[in-house]
Design an enzyme around this catalytic site. Structure first.
Site, PDB file in Angstrom:
ATOM      1  N   GLN A 128      11.091 -40.405 -46.379  1.00 52.51           N
ATOM      2  CA  GLN A 128      12.266 -41.217 -46.027  1.00 52.51           C
ATOM      3  C   GLN A 128      12.982 -40.573 -44.839  1.00 52.51           C
ATOM      4  O   GLN A 128      13.566 -39.499 -44.971  1.00 52.51           O
ATOM      5  CB  GLN A 128      13.212 -41.254 -47.235  1.00 52.51           C
ATOM      6  CG  GLN A 128      14.493 -42.010 -47.025  1.00 52.51           C
ATOM      7  CD  GLN A 128      15.333 -42.027 -48.306  1.00 52.51           C
ATOM      8  OE1 GLN A 128      15.191 -41.162 -49.159  1.00 52.51           O
ATOM      9  NE2 GLN A 128      16.197 -43.007 -48.429  1.00 52.51           N
ATOM     10  N   GLY A 129      12.958 -41.241 -43.693  1.00 52.84           N
ATOM     11  CA  GLY A 129      13.573 -40.689 -42.486  1.00 52.84           C
ATOM     12  C   GLY A 129      14.915 -41.322 -42.204  1.00 52.84           C
ATOM     13  O   GLY A 129      15.031 -42.164 -41.296  1.00 52.84           O
ATOM     14  N   SER A 131      18.419 -39.301 -42.877  1.00 55.21           N
ATOM     15  CA  SER A 131      19.423 -38.308 -42.464  1.00 55.21           C
ATOM     16  C   SER A 131      19.060 -37.627 -41.155  1.00 55.21           C
ATOM     17  O   SER A 131      17.889 -37.359 -40.884  1.00 55.21           O
ATOM     18  CB  SER A 131      19.571 -37.228 -43.536  1.00 55.21           C
ATOM     19  OG  SER A 131      19.818 -37.801 -44.773  1.00 55.21           O
ATOM     20  N   GLU A 246      17.352 -46.472 -54.691  1.00 54.68           N
ATOM     21  CA  GLU A 246      17.420 -45.033 -54.940  1.00 54.68           C
ATOM     22  C   GLU A 246      18.542 -44.688 -55.916  1.00 54.68           C
ATOM     23  O   GLU A 246      18.421 -43.790 -56.730  1.00 54.68           O
ATOM     24  CB  GLU A 246      17.637 -44.290 -53.608  1.00 54.68           C
ATOM     25  CG  GLU A 246      17.525 -42.765 -53.735  1.00 54.68           C
ATOM     26  CD  GLU A 246      17.482 -42.049 -52.388  1.00 54.68           C
ATOM     27  OE1 GLU A 246      17.750 -42.682 -51.355  1.00 54.68           O
ATOM     28  OE2 GLU A 246      17.180 -40.853 -52.386  1.00 54.68           O
ATOM     29  N   GLU A 388      31.089 -38.195 -53.625  1.00 53.94           N
ATOM     30  CA  GLU A 388      32.316 -38.682 -52.965  1.00 53.94           C
ATOM     31  C   GLU A 388      32.070 -40.080 -52.370  1.00 53.94           C
ATOM     32  O   GLU A 388      32.932 -40.960 -52.437  1.00 53.94           O
ATOM     33  CB  GLU A 388      32.760 -37.725 -51.843  1.00 53.94           C
ATOM     34  CG  GLU A 388      33.310 -36.386 -52.338  1.00 53.94           C
ATOM     35  CD  GLU A 388      32.223 -35.408 -52.775  1.00 53.94           C
ATOM     36  OE1 GLU A 388      31.041 -35.625 -52.414  1.00 53.94           O
ATOM     37  OE2 GLU A 388      32.525 -34.452 -53.482  1.00 53.94           O
TER      38      GLU A 388
END
Ligand SMILES: Cc1cc2nc3c(=O)[nH]c(=O)nc-3n(C[C@H](O)[C@H](O)[C@H](O)COP(=O)(O)OP(=O)(O)OC[C@H]3O[C@@H](n4cnc5c(N)ncnc54)[C@H](O)[C@@H]3O)c2cc1C
Length: 410
Positions: A128-129, A131, A246, A388
């Site tokens: 998974q690209g 971040s 996810e 958060e």
């Protein structure tokens, strides 16, 4: 909790149970079973073949794309029986649960024909690209670019924290395809082959000696023009679908691994003779209550799904925040109970998790299983959207609070 499932669901349950009895090797999760790398690889290979032959991988997918088209209730029953048996039911986490469903929802017919069979058979490994070094929670600020050159996208930039990139055949990649559009409107979701000259994977070694994460550098890497999912510059919406998968969890089974872990902590409490300590007992009860809340919430989620009354993004955020914070607190408790023993390395190194459905497989650092879970629990409030960020989603979508202010860039 006793629930009355309709008779057809119970008949289906019997079918799964007998399949598992016939196919799952006896004692597969006993200590000593599949300890070596070769044994593990062989187990995984033959198990995935069996799952595929049984049609159990992604069995909720439509029949025309290789699934069984199971109803939600059937999928729940399937999950429950696999969880009870401690049997893995995935070919590849990223493929089965993230990019596969995303392609089914947003992909073109060509993309479905090209990628779905390989995902179902566990033949394409994905990473998974999303971040980047300066774009984590604020994902929409990402800078990796893709520019059309004839029939191909040319990609330049850097991703980080890319789990399992070292094994991946493809990355599902978020890139900026229109630098002049507002942030969210200039992003596309590309399927990019990893085995090419323009892609460099650099492992990030962690404190426990393992290197699950990577930095991935793209220097004029390429992928076909047709590998954009959901349309050019529509990648934000597509990626939110992936993140929804996810953050969501298998509603009525998610609590089981935590219950199993809680039982292991109780055994450890007895072993280190702290079961008479009133503070420990009190904390163990509190932690059990949270597992119970998870179980009950699972059934609420299922009811909402069956009645089509749920807000998937909101439920995903609530579940993710609850279980990840609960797990951190429980692992703090476990290490506290172990006392001084929790502070020293009591594992043998290179160990395989023997608790079904739990853990990271192996740790190179000689931590015990509980110590490994303690370390990994620190990361669970971060990946897939931090606690958060989940609170922001809940605040805005459930409580109707105003959107958080954004700094203006000049
Ligand atoms: C185990 C693990 C696996 C991962 N695997 C992958 C992967 O395969 N692919 C991938 O792309 N990424 C992956 N990641 C990265 C993950 O998605 C990011 O770490 C996550 O999105 C947070 O981004 P960041 O690390 O840049 O932290 P930041 O966004 O910089 O956040 C730092 C802190 O600020 C807080 N914060 C930030 N913005 C806000 C806000 N608006 N309101 C309140 N608080 C805020 C955060 O909660 C956090 O506490 C993985 C991470 C972990 C831990």
């Amino acid at each position: 909790m006793d629930l009355n499932y309709p008779p057809e669901a119970e008949a289906f349950r019997k079918e799964i149970r007998s399949w598992l009895e016939e196919n799952l090797p006896q004692g597969w999760f006993e200590p000593g079973f599949r300890q070596s790398d070769d044994e593990r690889k062989e187990f995984n290979r033959t198990w995935i073949e069996k799952l595929f032959a049984g049609g159990w991988i992604c069995a909720g997918w439509p029949v025309e794309y290789g699934g069984k088209g199971l109803s939600i209730l059937q999928q729940v029953v399937l999950n429950e029986e696999f969880a009870k048996a401690g049997a893995p039911m995935r070919a590849d986490f990223f493929g089965d649960t993230l990019v596969g469903p995303t392609i089914l929802q947003w992909g073109t017919e060509e993309q479905k024909q090209e990628f779905i069979p390989g995902i179902l058979q566990g033949k394409i490994a994905w990473c998974q690209g999303f971040s980047e070094p300066n774009s984590g929670s604020d994902l929409a600020s990402l800078k990796t670019s893709a520019v059309l050159d004839g029939d191909e996208w040319v990609i330049n930039g850097q991703k980080v924290w890319t789990t399992q990139a070292q094994y991946a055949d493809y990355v599902f990649l978020m890139c900026r395809t229109d630098p002049n559009a507002p942030q969210h409107a200039g992003i596309s979701y590309l399927l990019v082959p990893m085995h090419q000259e323009g892609v460099e994977v650099r492992p990030i070694t962690q404190v426990d000696g393992s290197a699950e994460f990577n930095e991935v550098f793209f220097t004029n890497a390429r992928c076909p023009k047709g590998n954009v999912v959901g349309g050019v510059n529509n990648g934000w919406k597509v990626a939110m679908t992936t993140l929804g998968f996810e953050r969501g969890s298998s509603s009525t089974t998610g609590y089981r691994r935590f219950l199993k872990e809680w039982e292991a902590i109780v055994e450890e409490t007895k072993r280190v003779k702290r079961n008479d300590d009133l503070r420990v007992r009190d904390n163990l009860v509190k932690s059990w209550q949270k597992v119970k809340i998870m179980e009950i919430n699972g059934y609420r989620t299922l009811t909402d799904s069956l009645n089509n009354t749920h807000d998937a993004a909101l439920l995903g955020a609530c579940n993710k925040m609850f279980w990840s914070e609960m797990h951190r607190a429980t692992m703090d408790l476990a290490i506290d109970i172990l006392g001084m023993e929790g502070q020293i390395l009591t594992g043998k190194g290179n160990e395989v998790s023997t608790t079904p459905g739990m853990g990271r497989g192996r740790a190179d650092y000689p931590v015990s299983e509980l110590q490994a879970f303690f370390f990994f629990s620190r990361s669970e409030t971060i990946w897939g959207g931090t606690a958060e960020i989940q609170r922001n989603i809940i605040g805005e979508r459930a409580l109707g609070l105003p959107k958080e202010p954004k700094a203006q860039t000049v």
